[in-house]
Design an enzyme around this catalytic site. Sequence first.
Site, PDB file in Angstrom:
ATOM      1  CG  ASP A  55     -51.359  76.588  -5.757  1.00 56.88           C
ATOM      2  OD1 ASP A  55     -52.195  76.314  -4.886  1.00 56.88           O
ATOM      3  OD2 ASP A  55     -51.651  77.118  -6.850  1.00 56.88           O
TER       4      ASP A  55
ATOM      5  CD  GLU B 113     -52.051  77.410 -11.425  1.00 54.62           C
ATOM      6  OE1 GLU B 113     -53.148  77.391 -12.031  1.00 54.62           O
ATOM      7  OE2 GLU B 113     -51.930  77.768 -10.238  1.00 54.62           O
ATOM      8  CB  ALA B 114     -54.322  71.111 -13.553  1.00 51.88           C
TER       9      ALA B 114
ATOM     10  CG  ASP C 257     -52.679  71.949  -5.002  1.00 52.40           C
ATOM     11  OD1 ASP C 257     -52.223  72.357  -6.083  1.00 52.40           O
ATOM     12  OD2 ASP C 257     -53.366  72.648  -4.246  1.00 52.40           O
TER      13      ASP C 257
ATOM     14  CG  HIS D  10     -55.446  81.564 -11.185  1.00 49.29           C
ATOM     15  ND1 HIS D  10     -55.945  80.560 -10.381  1.00 49.29           N
ATOM     16  CD2 HIS D  10     -56.351  82.574 -11.142  1.00 49.29           C
ATOM     17  CE1 HIS D  10     -57.098  80.944  -9.880  1.00 49.29           C
ATOM     18  NE2 HIS D  10     -57.372  82.160 -10.321  1.00 49.29           N
TER      19      HIS D  10
ATOM     20  CG  ASP E 157     -51.601  80.953  -7.070  1.00 45.73           C
ATOM     21  OD1 ASP E 157     -51.698  82.202  -7.058  1.00 45.73           O
ATOM     22  OD2 ASP E 157     -52.389  80.224  -7.696  1.00 45.73           O
TER      23      ASP E 157
END
Length: 279
Positions: free
Chosen positions: A64, A66-67, A164, A223, A228
């Site tokens: 998962d 994060e961006a 993703d 998040h 996550d």
Amino acid sequence: MTNGYINRMTREELRSKLAEFKLETRGVKDVLKKRLKNYYKKQKLMQKEPINRDSCYDYICVVDFEATCEEGNPPEFVHEIIEFPVVLLNTHTLEIEDTFQQYVKPEINPKLSDFCISLTGITQDVVDKAETFTQVLQNVIEWMRQRELGTKYSYSMLTDGSWDMSKFLNTQCRISRIKYPSFAKRWINIRKSYGNFYKVPRNQTKLTMMLENLGMNYDGRPHSGLDDSKNIARIAIRMLQDGCELRVNERMHAGQLMTVSSLAPLEGAPAPQMPRYRN
């Protein structure tokens, strides 16, 4: 016990019957019904012929990302991966066996927005000190190789939704000027699997809602990519316990997201290799 009879049972009757069989009693009524029906189905099959129902794969790698993001996420904004977590789920022991986590230095928008910092908990200092995506991907691949994934053990990637892989990883590979990695071309979208298995509409397959319907609370910081991923793994474990056959249901082909039929031949992901640079 027939499906019709189970359908007419109250939540308390379902919980009582599940407890009698020493099965998990948490979850909403539809989940409990599915769990009980699956138990009887397994018992019936075992009476006909003793079977050892193994999972489709030895391991599942939950990812998962994060961006980078901005409030409102304007359409022209380019999302870059800033956290790459992997949670290794052993489908035989139904336990999280290992985890990987590294942060990534963004190239296009090196300065994180206040919104992004607040949402993900990732600070500017953390990404400033991080390695580039290409190096982090190399580290992920080495970590997977050490665990003999795709060689000694079969495995599949698993994500919470399509984005993703089809958006974040796809976009990031273009930014980093590398080809899309072959080991991530096929994956299990757990939202689809969950919706199909428990017969719930797509709007009830958000992470917190899936946990809630299974009688679980979110554990950790929402998040955080690693937290996550761990919570997604907890959902996968419960689904496997309830008799769900988690198998690949989405793939990337020529840069496009495609659905994989449940009738398609079962195949695990290949041994991870570092993709070549784009011309």
